[in-house]
Design an enzyme around this catalytic site. Structure first.
Site, PDB file in Angstrom:
ATOM      1  N   GLY A  29      15.736  17.342  -1.301  1.00 56.95           N
ATOM      2  CA  GLY A  29      14.667  16.352  -1.206  1.00 56.95           C
ATOM      3  C   GLY A  29      15.058  15.381  -0.115  1.00 56.95           C
ATOM      4  O   GLY A  29      16.249  15.101   0.049  1.00 56.95           O
ATOM      5  N   ASP A  30      14.116  14.885   0.661  1.00 53.33           N
ATOM      6  CA  ASP A  30      14.456  14.173   1.903  1.00 53.33           C
ATOM      7  C   ASP A  30      15.529  13.094   1.736  1.00 53.33           C
ATOM      8  O   ASP A  30      16.535  13.088   2.442  1.00 53.33           O
ATOM      9  CB  ASP A  30      13.193  13.612   2.587  1.00 53.33           C
ATOM     10  CG  ASP A  30      12.511  12.499   1.794  1.00 53.33           C
ATOM     11  OD1 ASP A  30      12.636  12.468   0.541  1.00 53.33           O
ATOM     12  OD2 ASP A  30      11.856  11.652   2.428  1.00 53.33           O
ATOM     13  N   TYR A  88      10.195  22.901  -6.047  1.00 51.84           N
ATOM     14  CA  TYR A  88       9.459  23.524  -4.951  1.00 51.84           C
ATOM     15  C   TYR A  88      10.064  24.875  -4.593  1.00 51.84           C
ATOM     16  O   TYR A  88      11.220  25.154  -4.899  1.00 51.84           O
ATOM     17  CB  TYR A  88       9.349  22.616  -3.732  1.00 51.84           C
ATOM     18  CG  TYR A  88      10.605  22.451  -2.909  1.00 51.84           C
ATOM     19  CD1 TYR A  88      11.607  21.609  -3.316  1.00 51.84           C
ATOM     20  CD2 TYR A  88      10.752  23.119  -1.693  1.00 51.84           C
ATOM     21  CE1 TYR A  88      12.742  21.428  -2.545  1.00 51.84           C
ATOM     22  CE2 TYR A  88      11.883  22.951  -0.907  1.00 51.84           C
ATOM     23  CZ  TYR A  88      12.876  22.096  -1.344  1.00 51.84           C
ATOM     24  OH  TYR A  88      13.994  21.932  -0.583  1.00 51.84           O
ATOM     25  N   ARG A 103       5.318  18.999  -8.441  1.00 54.06           N
ATOM     26  CA  ARG A 103       5.994  17.702  -8.538  1.00 54.06           C
ATOM     27  C   ARG A 103       5.071  16.610  -9.074  1.00 54.06           C
ATOM     28  O   ARG A 103       5.500  15.456  -9.163  1.00 54.06           O
ATOM     29  CB  ARG A 103       6.572  17.301  -7.171  1.00 54.06           C
ATOM     30  CG  ARG A 103       5.514  16.859  -6.171  1.00 54.06           C
ATOM     31  CD  ARG A 103       5.983  16.774  -4.743  1.00 54.06           C
ATOM     32  NE  ARG A 103       7.149  15.932  -4.512  1.00 54.06           N
ATOM     33  CZ  ARG A 103       7.636  15.670  -3.300  1.00 54.06           C
ATOM     34  NH1 ARG A 103       7.043  16.191  -2.224  1.00 54.06           N
ATOM     35  NH2 ARG A 103       8.686  14.911  -3.143  1.00 54.06           N
ATOM     36  N   ASN A 165       8.454   9.521   7.252  1.00 53.72           N
ATOM     37  CA  ASN A 165       8.281  10.884   6.745  1.00 53.72           C
ATOM     38  C   ASN A 165       6.846  11.153   6.281  1.00 53.72           C
ATOM     39  O   ASN A 165       6.584  11.441   5.108  1.00 53.72           O
ATOM     40  CB  ASN A 165       9.253  11.112   5.581  1.00 53.72           C
ATOM     41  CG  ASN A 165      10.143  12.315   5.859  1.00 53.72           C
ATOM     42  OD1 ASN A 165       9.740  13.231   6.592  1.00 53.72           O
ATOM     43  ND2 ASN A 165      11.334  12.306   5.298  1.00 53.72           N
ATOM     44  N   GLY A 257      15.668  16.109  10.564  1.00 55.69           N
ATOM     45  CA  GLY A 257      15.488  14.653  10.571  1.00 55.69           C
ATOM     46  C   GLY A 257      16.333  13.960   9.512  1.00 55.69           C
ATOM     47  O   GLY A 257      16.921  12.901   9.770  1.00 55.69           O
ATOM     48  N   ASP A 258      16.424  14.557   8.330  1.00 56.11           N
ATOM     49  CA  ASP A 258      17.210  13.951   7.240  1.00 56.11           C
ATOM     50  C   ASP A 258      18.687  13.886   7.612  1.00 56.11           C
ATOM     51  O   ASP A 258      19.366  12.882   7.341  1.00 56.11           O
ATOM     52  CB  ASP A 258      17.067  14.771   5.948  1.00 56.11           C
ATOM     53  CG  ASP A 258      15.622  14.908   5.491  1.00 56.11           C
ATOM     54  OD1 ASP A 258      14.787  14.051   5.861  1.00 56.11           O
ATOM     55  OD2 ASP A 258      15.319  15.871   4.761  1.00 56.11           O
TER      56      ASP A 258
HETATM   57  P1  ADP Z   1      12.042  15.860  11.762  1.00 58.74           P
HETATM   58  O1  ADP Z   1      12.847  16.960  11.118  1.00 58.74           O
HETATM   59  O2  ADP Z   1      12.070  14.613  10.961  1.00 58.74           O
HETATM   60  O3  ADP Z   1      10.684  16.260  12.240  1.00 58.74           O
HETATM   61  P2  ADP Z   1      12.910  16.077  14.518  1.00 58.74           P
HETATM   62  O4  ADP Z   1      12.274  17.413  14.593  1.00 58.74           O
HETATM   63  O5  ADP Z   1      12.485  15.072  15.488  1.00 58.74           O
HETATM   64  O6  ADP Z   1      12.852  15.443  13.059  1.00 58.74           O
HETATM   65  O7  ADP Z   1      14.467  16.329  14.652  1.00 58.74           O
HETATM   66  C1  ADP Z   1      15.434  15.384  14.304  1.00 58.74           C
HETATM   67  C2  ADP Z   1      16.635  15.558  15.202  1.00 58.74           C
HETATM   68  O8  ADP Z   1      17.143  16.886  15.065  1.00 58.74           O
HETATM   69  C3  ADP Z   1      16.319  15.379  16.656  1.00 58.74           C
HETATM   70  O9  ADP Z   1      16.396  14.019  17.036  1.00 58.74           O
HETATM   71  C4  ADP Z   1      17.395  16.237  17.315  1.00 58.74           C
HETATM   72  O10 ADP Z   1      18.610  15.531  17.382  1.00 58.74           O
HETATM   73  C5  ADP Z   1      17.565  17.379  16.326  1.00 58.74           C
HETATM   74  N1  ADP Z   1      16.726  18.525  16.717  1.00 58.74           N
HETATM   75  C6  ADP Z   1      15.547  18.912  16.178  1.00 58.74           C
HETATM   76  N2  ADP Z   1      15.074  20.028  16.784  1.00 58.74           N
HETATM   77  C7  ADP Z   1      15.980  20.351  17.737  1.00 58.74           C
HETATM   78  C8  ADP Z   1      16.100  21.413  18.702  1.00 58.74           C
HETATM   79  N3  ADP Z   1      15.164  22.368  18.827  1.00 58.74           N
HETATM   80  N4  ADP Z   1      17.197  21.430  19.486  1.00 58.74           N
HETATM   81  C9  ADP Z   1      18.161  20.504  19.374  1.00 58.74           C
HETATM   82  N5  ADP Z   1      18.107  19.478  18.487  1.00 58.74           N
HETATM   83  C10 ADP Z   1      17.038  19.400  17.680  1.00 58.74           C
END
Ligand code: ADP
Length: 305
Positions: A29-30, A88, A103, A165, A257-258
């Site tokens: 979970g986040d 989930y 949930r 989120n 992101g987490d």
């Molecule tokens: P979320 O999962 O919250 O959507 P992001 O997709 O922006 O967040 O990704 C969070 C972090 O994970 C980014 O800031 C980066 O550091 C890393 N990241 C995500 N996707 C990639 C990728 N394709 N290549 C390298 N790093 C990535």
């Protein structure tokens, strides 16, 4: 010198398909994922606690044991008679993942129903973490109880980190989501949004627009994540892009992101250098997306500095 980190939200039972077609059980979970990565990246003089509500069933017991085994404190988790955790399932079809959730009646929806317990846990902590999902699952009145306690923590000078989120499906309306996410930002000193979500749901046309929008609520720092492009730190004076780490093959972006948030906070709490923290978080997130599942074992992250 360590401190006390408290993450607030919902951890669910996760069912995913193993290669042989069997279902594999996990917990994720986040806000829990972020606690996991903060635990993996902070030294032992920091305590990491999770605040939620669970039931009195065997699955709740197992989840608590799992958290404890990961070094995450569970002492302030509320146990509710006759309730169960949320669940989930990750469905895999032709390499595409989709999620089904059960949930709606999870115990976590009542995590802020006891205002005294919530206040005690927040007052006992130095650093607070919550997300838009935490707010989305709560009855509105309880969300306001939580926000009031977090604003008290902010006023007391504590670091309060918030990841919006955005999950429109968890909200009764887009209006409700916009209002409550803005309230979440108002209670935070550090906001950690993902640009793609913010652009879609708030209409931001650029990262500086996201930074401006969240800064108006009084956060000291905004860290905007933007996938493979990296993350931009806005502190009111400068906007600094910290590039992502190049990854040859992305295996599973769950928890990117987490994990970024957990690693960023762990580094920032020790060194107070946001640019260095974002560099470290990019390395951890890059490792996490090259592994399956939300939770990558601390052993696999150990060598990352
Ligand atoms: P979320 O999962 O919250 O959507 P992001 O997709 O922006 O967040 O990704 C969070 C972090 O994970 C980014 O800031 C980066 O550091 C890393 N990241 C995500 N996707 C990639 C990728 N394709 N290549 C390298 N790093 C990535």
């Amino acid at each position: 010198m360590g401190g006390r980190f408290l993450s607030i939200g919902e951890c669910m039972v996760e069912l995913s398909q193993a290669d042989d077609g069997h279902l594999r059980k996990g917990f994720a979970g986040d806000t829990f994922n972020t606690a996991w990565y903060a635990r993996a990246c902070l030294p032992a003089d920091w305590s990491i606690d999770y605040f939620t509500a669970l039931g009195d069933d065997a699955m709740s017991d197992e989840m608590i044991a799992f958290m404890g085994g990961a070094g995450i404190g569970t002492a302030s988790i509320r146990r509710l008679r006759g309730k169960t955790p949320g669940l989930y399932m990750i469905n895999l079809k032709d390499g595409e993942r989709s999620f089904s959730y059960w949930r709606d009646s999870s115990a976590a929806r009542q995590l802020a129903a006891d205002g005294d317990a919530l206040r005690a846990a927040i007052e006992a902590s130095d650093v607070l973490y919550f997300s838009g999902i935490t707010l989305a699952i709560l009855p509105r009145e309880d969300a306001f109880t939580l926000l009031a306690e977090l604003r008290r923590a902010k006023a007391a000078g504590k670091l309060v980190a918030f990841d919006p989120n955005l999950r429109p499906r968890l909200w009764s309306s887009l209006d409700a989501m916009h209002t409550m996410i803005s309230e979440g930002a108002r209670a935070a000193t550090l906001v950690m949004p993902s640009f793609d979500d913010e652009a879609v749901h708030f209409g931001d046309d650029s990262i500086p627009a996201t930074i401006r929008r969240y800064r108006q609520y009084g956060a000291q720092m905004i860290v905007v994540k933007n996938g493979a492009e990296g993350a931009t730190i806005g502190d009111g004076t400068d906007e600094t892009l910290v590039p992502a780490v190049k990854v040859a093959k992305v295996v599973d972006t769950t928890s990117a992101g987490d994990s970024f948030n957990g690693a960023f906070l762990a580094h920032y709490l020790q060194h107070q250098d946001a640019v260095a923290a974002a560099g470290f978080a990019a390395k951890i997130a890059a490792k996490v997306i090259q592994e399956y599942g939300a939770l990558v074992s601390p052993e696999k992250l150990k060598s990352i500095r």
